[in-house]
Design a protein around this motif. Structure first.
Motif, PDB file in Angstrom:
ATOM      1  N   GLY A  29      43.670 -11.480 -15.322  1.00 27.80           N
ATOM      2  CA  GLY A  29      43.464 -10.632 -14.149  1.00 27.80           C
ATOM      3  C   GLY A  29      42.108  -9.966 -14.133  1.00 27.80           C
ATOM      4  O   GLY A  29      41.498  -9.787 -13.081  1.00 27.80           O
ATOM      5  N   GLY A  30      41.598  -9.607 -15.313  1.00 26.15           N
ATOM      6  CA  GLY A  30      40.268  -9.006 -15.394  1.00 26.15           C
ATOM      7  C   GLY A  30      39.182  -9.994 -14.999  1.00 26.15           C
ATOM      8  O   GLY A  30      38.209  -9.638 -14.346  1.00 26.15           O
ATOM      9  N   ARG A  31      39.361 -11.235 -15.375  1.00 31.31           N
ATOM     10  CA  ARG A  31      38.378 -12.259 -15.028  1.00 31.31           C
ATOM     11  C   ARG A  31      38.380 -12.527 -13.522  1.00 31.31           C
ATOM     12  O   ARG A  31      37.331 -12.679 -12.915  1.00 31.31           O
TER      13      ARG A  31
ATOM     14  N   THR B 122      49.728  -9.967  -9.987  1.00 28.49           N
ATOM     15  CA  THR B 122      50.736 -10.543 -10.868  1.00 28.49           C
ATOM     16  C   THR B 122      50.421 -10.136 -12.303  1.00 28.49           C
ATOM     17  O   THR B 122      49.309  -9.736 -12.629  1.00 28.49           O
ATOM     18  N   THR B 123      51.387 -10.248 -13.153  1.00 28.64           N
ATOM     19  CA  THR B 123      51.200  -9.786 -14.526  1.00 28.64           C
ATOM     20  C   THR B 123      50.675 -10.884 -15.441  1.00 28.64           C
ATOM     21  O   THR B 123      50.762 -10.784 -16.640  1.00 28.64           O
ATOM     22  N   ARG B 124      50.122 -11.949 -14.868  1.00 25.15           N
ATOM     23  CA  ARG B 124      49.606 -13.029 -15.699  1.00 25.15           C
ATOM     24  C   ARG B 124      48.285 -12.632 -16.355  1.00 25.15           C
ATOM     25  O   ARG B 124      47.568 -11.750 -15.895  1.00 25.15           O
TER      26      ARG B 124
ATOM     27  N   SER C 149      39.652  -7.170 -19.966  1.00 24.07           N
ATOM     28  CA  SER C 149      40.758  -6.239 -19.788  1.00 24.07           C
ATOM     29  C   SER C 149      41.672  -6.689 -18.656  1.00 24.07           C
ATOM     30  O   SER C 149      41.253  -6.757 -17.508  1.00 24.07           O
ATOM     31  N   ASP C 150      42.917  -6.977 -18.992  1.00 18.73           N
ATOM     32  CA  ASP C 150      43.902  -7.352 -17.972  1.00 18.73           C
ATOM     33  C   ASP C 150      44.709  -6.151 -17.490  1.00 18.73           C
ATOM     34  O   ASP C 150      45.536  -6.278 -16.591  1.00 18.73           O
ATOM     35  N   THR C 151      44.489  -4.984 -18.077  1.00 18.56           N
ATOM     36  CA  THR C 151      45.274  -3.807 -17.711  1.00 18.56           C
ATOM     37  C   THR C 151      44.479  -2.783 -16.906  1.00 18.56           C
ATOM     38  O   THR C 151      45.012  -1.739 -16.566  1.00 18.56           O
ATOM     39  N   SER C 152      43.227  -3.074 -16.598  1.00 25.64           N
ATOM     40  CA  SER C 152      42.417  -2.125 -15.837  1.00 25.64           C
ATOM     41  C   SER C 152      42.917  -2.039 -14.399  1.00 25.64           C
ATOM     42  O   SER C 152      43.636  -2.916 -13.911  1.00 25.64           O
ATOM     43  N   ILE C 153      42.513  -1.007 -13.725  1.00 21.59           N
ATOM     44  CA  ILE C 153      42.918  -0.812 -12.326  1.00 21.59           C
ATOM     45  C   ILE C 153      42.416  -1.965 -11.457  1.00 21.59           C
ATOM     46  O   ILE C 153      43.145  -2.481 -10.620  1.00 21.59           O
ATOM     47  N   LEU C 154      41.163  -2.377 -11.670  1.00 24.58           N
ATOM     48  CA  LEU C 154      40.613  -3.473 -10.871  1.00 24.58           C
ATOM     49  C   LEU C 154      41.361  -4.780 -11.117  1.00 24.58           C
ATOM     50  O   LEU C 154      41.582  -5.555 -10.193  1.00 24.58           O
ATOM     51  N   ALA C 155      41.758  -5.025 -12.364  1.00 24.38           N
ATOM     52  CA  ALA C 155      42.507  -6.254 -12.663  1.00 24.38           C
ATOM     53  C   ALA C 155      43.844  -6.242 -11.932  1.00 24.38           C
ATOM     54  O   ALA C 155      44.286  -7.265 -11.405  1.00 24.38           O
TER      55      ALA C 155
END
Length: 134
Positions: free
Chosen positions: A73-75, A68-70, A56-62
């Motif tokens: 982010g979740g990883r 950045t919006t790349r 998930s790249d849209t989670s709060i933690l990400a």
């Protein structure tokens, strides 16, 4: 990566003394077997949890760990969480000299230290990006 360095250093510090520490705390084979089984179960739960979070790249933690919006982010967030889990487990193990401390030391790393799997997924993402760019 810093998380892998922390993981290796924590093992280098704790592994040579783990058996003697268990012996001092009178953790017999039943105790050690129970800890191993619990670690495996927590590892299974943690791999599903961290796998879902890393996708998930849209989670709060990400968004916190990778503002950045790349993609990816979740990883990145999972790598930071794994590094923090390693530090927390090492601190608990260092300052708590009891059977309960052995159990508490195991929990954060078994649940949240999935950095090798997350790093493999990240490398696969980068490889895929490079292949698409050709």
């Amino acid at each position: 990566s810093i998380s892998i360095g922390l993981l290796i250093s924590s093992f280098a510090i704790t592994m040579p003394h783990a058996q003697s520490r268990r012996d001092e705390l009178q953790c017999d084979s039943l105790c050690f077997g129970s800890m191993t089984s619990t670690r495996s179960a927590l590892n299974l739960i943690g791999s599903a949890l961290m796998g879902r979070l890393s996708d998930s790249d849209t989670s709060i933690l990400a968004r916190i760990f990778s503002p950045t919006t790349r993609a990816g982010g979740g990883r990145v967030a999972c790598l930071y969480i794994g590094a923090m889990a390693t530090v927390v487990g090492s601190v608990i193990g260092t300052y708590n000299n009891s059977i309960a401390g052995l159990w508490m030391q195991m929990i954060p790393t078994a649940l949240l230290q999935q950095n090798f799997s997350v790093l493999k997924a990240m490398l696969a993402d980068y490889h895929e990006t490079i292949e698409m760019a050709r």
